[in-house]
Design an enzyme around this catalytic site. Structure first.
Site, PDB file in Angstrom:
ATOM      1  N   LYS A  43       0.816  -1.219   0.000  1.00 28.62           N
ATOM      2  CA  LYS A  43       0.000   0.000   0.000  1.00 28.62           C
ATOM      3  C   LYS A  43       0.850   1.271   0.000  1.00 28.62           C
ATOM      4  O   LYS A  43       0.349   2.349  -0.323  1.00 28.62           O
ATOM      5  CB  LYS A  43      -0.943   0.000   1.201  1.00 28.62           C
ATOM      6  N   ASP A  44       2.128   1.135   0.354  1.00 30.09           N
ATOM      7  CA  ASP A  44       3.009   2.309   0.288  1.00 30.09           C
ATOM      8  C   ASP A  44       3.017   2.890  -1.125  1.00 30.09           C
ATOM      9  O   ASP A  44       3.100   4.111  -1.313  1.00 30.09           O
ATOM     10  CB  ASP A  44       4.451   1.932   0.656  1.00 30.09           C
TER      11      ASP A  44
END
Length: 454
Positions: A43-44
């Site tokens: 998700k970064d």
């Protein structure tokens, strides 16, 4: 060489061959290990993309507040970027998410509001609705909206897809991804399909989610929706980031299979990954009969096992849900290994000396204290000795006057580790209710006896 800030280290994650959990499958099975991102999840990638695109569009202004409904990982990416870029974060999440995820968000200075899981998305209490309300109420706020924000999928089109293509030298034949917001599978698949339209894309879903039936029938069936344990995949609505046209099929995986495969990845591959990785591998095993020797399969491992220490990596948690066989000694097996024993108790109205005489006669050193059949305390030889040394007349007092808090109760499925941890100088035994409703006491002696095979 160095990086100017932590955000520059996002991406370029390794591709690692799986050897044991998939040993019965044909082909080469590779895991894309997204835990090496600085926030320990895939998700970064989309968090920083959504923020940068919002900055360019003038939607996120200096000193602004980022609002998002998140199960934890997107929040981590957003919070990390917010620290570097100087934004405030307010996140809403559900009460089914692991405590570790929520604590991690707060570690970055984010405010976290926990909302009920088992409500409709449009319910004002849902984490979707609460985040939308906050966006309107908080000054200078921007809601990332990972479910419908096209920057989510675009991040994977620009980074995850090209990395996989390069790492497999264009030989990838199958992409396996657990589907939640849809950004990872849709963006990655769109890039790879442009390179090779024959690549198969399999989405992993969970029971209680709407994706599989919608893909197969075009019907959004609310009867498919019910609570589930698996984290990070499945939804009870259709996010705009799920591009069904680039997904060949969905495969549903049970909570149990997802949890046990998550555990197997650590025990058999040495890969400490999260729940959605277990679900993805479980789904691959269910679909794997169609694979050929020349196939190159890439499975996305979204996040890190540290977010699930209280759940999928906790044997008591697994046992309580019936997910784990009786590999270790439990309260139940300890009881079965010894002869049936009637528990001896002392009523609150008994005198101290009567209770001591009972203990002396039966050669026991501790005894539960009851009132109308309910356990309300305990008394030990040392309790009696201390009381008599202080005041010899205590021998005529009611035992309740010197009793201490009761022994802790444990579940029949409680592991020997949990039981041992509860037995200490303040509590030298535990109580357990057996399958017949009878109260039993387990002491340190019982544990030693069970381990030694006595």
């Amino acid at each position: 060489m160095w990086y100017n800030n932590i955000l520059e280290t996002i991406g370029n994650t390794p591709l690692v061959k799986l050897n044991k959990v998939t040993k019965h499958l044909k082909g080469t099975i590779l895991a894309k290990i997204e835990t090496t991102n600085p926030g320990n999840s895939i998700k970064d990638r989309m968090a920083i993309k959504m923020i940068e695109d919002a900055e360019k569009a003038g939607l996120l202004k200096p000193g602004g507040t980022i609002i998002e409904g998140t199960s934890g990982n997107t929040g981590m990416g957003l919070a990390m970027a917010a620290v570097v870029k100087g934004y405030r974060c307010i996140f809403t999440t559900t009460d089914k998410q692991s405590k570790e995820k929520i604590d991690a968000l707060r570690a970055f200075g984010a405010e976290v509001i926990v909302c009920p899981t088992n409500v409709e998305p449009e319910d004002p209490r849902s984490y979707y609705s609460v985040s939308s309300r906050l966006e309107k109420e908080v000054p200078n706020a921007w809601k990332a909206n990972q479910y419908d924000n096209p920057s989510n999928a675009q991040a994977h089109y620009e980074t995850t897809g090209p990395e996989i293509w390069k790492q497999t030298e264009g030989k990838i034949t199958h992409l396996i991804v657990g589907v939640g917001t849809g950004g990872t599978i849709s963006g990655t698949a769109r890039y790879l399909r442009e390179k090779n339209p024959d690549i198969k894309v399999w989405g992993i879903d969970t029971y209680g989610s709407v994706f599989k039936k919608y893909k197969e029938t075009g019907i959004f069936d609310k009867n498919e929706i019910y609570p589930y344990i698996t984290e990070g995949i499945g939804e009870d609505f259709l996010p705009e980031n799920v591009d069904f046209s680039v997904i060949d099929l969905f495969e549903k995986v049970t909570d149990k299979d997802a949890a046990l495969l998550t555990r197997d990845l650590a025990r058999k591959e040495g890969i400490f990954a999260g729940n959605s990785a277990g679900a993805a591998v479980a789904g691959l095993l269910q679909l794997g009969a169609s694979l050929k020797e020349e196939d190159v399969v890439v499975v996305i491992f979204h996040d890190h096992g540290s977010r699930y220490m209280g759940k999928m990596y906790n044997e008591d948690w697994l046992r309580e849900r019936g997910f784990l066989k009786d590999e270790k000694l439990t309260a139940l097996t300890i009881l079965k290994k010894r002869e049936t024993q009637d528990i001896v108790t002392a009523d609150v109205d008994q005198t101290v000396i009567e209770t001591f005489n009972t203990m002396k006669t039966l050669n026991i050193s501790q005894i539960p204290v009851t009132q109308q059949g309910m356990v309300v305390g305990k008394i030990t030889e040392s309790d009696i000795l201390s009381a008599l040394l202080e005041n010899p007349s205590t021998k005529s007092a009611k035992v309740q006057s010197i009793s201490t808090k009761p022994f802790p109760f444990v579940d029949l499925n409680a592991s020997i580790d949990k039981i041992s941890a509860l037995i200490n100088k303040d509590s030298q035994a535990v109580l357990v209710e057996d399958e017949y409703g009878r109260i039993n006491i387990i002491t340190q002696y019982d544990i030693i006896n069970a381990i030694s095979g006595g």
